[in-house]
Write a protein that holds these residues in place. Sequence first.
Motif, PDB file in Angstrom:
ATOM      1  N   ASP A   1      -0.698   2.561  -9.140  1.00 51.98           N
ATOM      2  CA  ASP A   1       0.019   1.733  -8.174  1.00 51.98           C
ATOM      3  C   ASP A   1      -0.084   0.259  -8.547  1.00 51.98           C
ATOM      4  OD1 ASP A   1      -0.075   0.023  -5.490  1.00 51.98           O
ATOM      5  OD2 ASP A   1       1.050   1.837  -5.019  1.00 51.98           O
TER       6      ASP A   1
ATOM      7  N   HIS B   1       3.114  -1.926  -9.757  1.00 54.63           N
ATOM      8  CA  HIS B   1       3.491  -3.067  -8.901  1.00 54.63           C
ATOM      9  C   HIS B   1       3.825  -4.297  -9.735  1.00 54.63           C
ATOM     10  CE1 HIS B   1       3.240  -5.580  -5.173  1.00 54.63           C
ATOM     11  NE2 HIS B   1       2.929  -6.504  -6.063  1.00 54.63           N
TER      12      HIS B   1
ATOM     13  N   THR C   1       7.380   0.129  -5.721  1.00 48.89           N
ATOM     14  CA  THR C   1       6.207   0.719  -6.374  1.00 48.89           C
ATOM     15  C   THR C   1       5.877   2.066  -5.749  1.00 48.89           C
ATOM     16  OG1 THR C   1       5.305  -1.457  -6.912  1.00 48.89           O
ATOM     17  CG2 THR C   1       3.761   0.385  -6.893  1.00 48.89           C
ATOM     18  N   VAL C   2       5.900   2.128  -4.428  1.00 50.30           N
ATOM     19  CA  VAL C   2       5.623   3.385  -3.723  1.00 50.30           C
ATOM     20  C   VAL C   2       6.639   4.449  -4.127  1.00 50.30           C
ATOM     21  CG1 VAL C   2       5.586   4.491  -1.448  1.00 50.30           C
ATOM     22  CG2 VAL C   2       4.450   2.282  -1.781  1.00 50.30           C
TER      23      VAL C   2
ATOM     24  N   THR D   1       5.712   5.914  -7.663  1.00 60.82           N
ATOM     25  CA  THR D   1       4.393   6.487  -7.918  1.00 60.82           C
ATOM     26  C   THR D   1       4.064   7.597  -6.925  1.00 60.82           C
ATOM     27  OG1 THR D   1       3.376   4.747  -6.570  1.00 60.82           O
ATOM     28  CG2 THR D   1       3.430   4.387  -8.936  1.00 60.82           C
TER      29      THR D   1
ATOM     30  N   ASP E   1      -1.377   7.355  -4.341  1.00 60.50           N
ATOM     31  CA  ASP E   1      -2.426   6.658  -5.085  1.00 60.50           C
ATOM     32  C   ASP E   1      -3.712   6.634  -4.260  1.00 60.50           C
ATOM     33  OD1 ASP E   1      -2.318   4.641  -7.642  1.00 60.50           O
ATOM     34  OD2 ASP E   1      -3.815   3.976  -6.192  1.00 60.50           O
TER      35      ASP E   1
ATOM     36  N   GLU F   1      -4.261   2.170  -1.911  1.00 57.11           N
ATOM     37  CA  GLU F   1      -2.965   1.581  -1.585  1.00 57.11           C
ATOM     38  C   GLU F   1      -2.974   0.072  -1.789  1.00 57.11           C
ATOM     39  OE1 GLU F   1      -5.368   1.623   2.219  1.00 57.11           O
ATOM     40  OE2 GLU F   1      -4.963   3.027   0.585  1.00 57.11           O
ATOM     41  N   SER F   2      -1.803  -0.501  -1.893  1.00 55.43           N
ATOM     42  CA  SER F   2      -1.668  -1.949  -2.043  1.00 55.43           C
ATOM     43  C   SER F   2      -2.366  -2.680  -0.901  1.00 55.43           C
ATOM     44  CB  SER F   2      -0.185  -2.331  -2.062  1.00 55.43           C
ATOM     45  OG  SER F   2      -0.025  -3.718  -1.916  1.00 55.43           O
TER      46      SER F   2
ATOM     47  N   GLN G   1       5.100   6.485   1.703  1.00 52.30           N
ATOM     48  CA  GLN G   1       5.238   7.514   0.674  1.00 52.30           C
ATOM     49  C   GLN G   1       6.198   8.603   1.154  1.00 52.30           C
ATOM     50  OE1 GLN G   1       4.186   8.674  -2.371  1.00 52.30           O
ATOM     51  NE2 GLN G   1       3.178   6.804  -3.028  1.00 52.30           N
TER      52      GLN G   1
END
Length: 286
Positions: free
Chosen positions: A163, A167, A216-217, A220, A223, A226-227, A246
């Motif tokens: 992630d 990103h 990004t989500v 991917t 993850d 998470e961010s 997600q």
Amino acid sequence: MRPIRGSNGIPVGKDGKVPFKAIVRRFHEVGSRRDADSTDSVVLPRELTPSQIREWWDDPSVCDIEGVDTEDSDIYSVPISIRGKKRAALSKIAVLADRKESARIKKVLADSFTADELELMASGIPLMVSSEEHLRDCTGFYLRRQEGCSVPQIVLENGTTPDGIVHEAVHHLRAVDGRTSFPTRDGILDPEYRRLPKSRKDSIVSREEKETVAETVARTRTDPVESGYYGHVPGYSSRGAYLHDQDVLSKSKALKGKAAIRAVEENYERTSISRAIISANRRKKR
């Protein structure tokens, strides 16, 4: 600490040598990737003073520097499992990390972007990626092309999750394909941005980060970390907000290309990240 520049404009570190990252950056600025397809009869070592590197600095075709424009350079290596157009594109992207970490980073990029997207990311002045042992308050950041920064760069904390890698790569893709929220001219940050009022900068930063997180989500699978921007979504736990997105964006499938972009365009208003409160001075985590 950022290296100072000597009297001839070449960066120099505390040890009196030109930092390796600066050498690679210079090769991306004025060198030719084809130069690294073979090894010159004259090969200089990596550790050089500004006076020793001056001729190469002006024209990298005059000789080679070990590990930069020699054919056995690790920084342009690509895992053998990556083939075709993706391999060709990734061979232009320099990754300054140990061989295992470099292979992992390039594998993540190959899994998350189409060949055409990777070619775009490596076009013009190709992307540089470096891995650091520890970053103080983030897991990575992107340096877009702008005055004083001619080479686009991603800096990652060693071992950061897919992630985090994706990103920063999405930031770069958005910059080179014209989707970034930042005002640009030919992919370069417009100098006028620095003179904008803080409220306008906050709006630009907020939009760019939130849309980058969403894309990004979409690209991917779930993850483990998470961010950090999900911590700015009111009324949600960070993990809960991430898992919601997600599901909304991709059902935890790794989309690529137009499918990933379309997922964000069609579902962004339903995401948790779209409600995050982010300003220019709160960009501490990816």
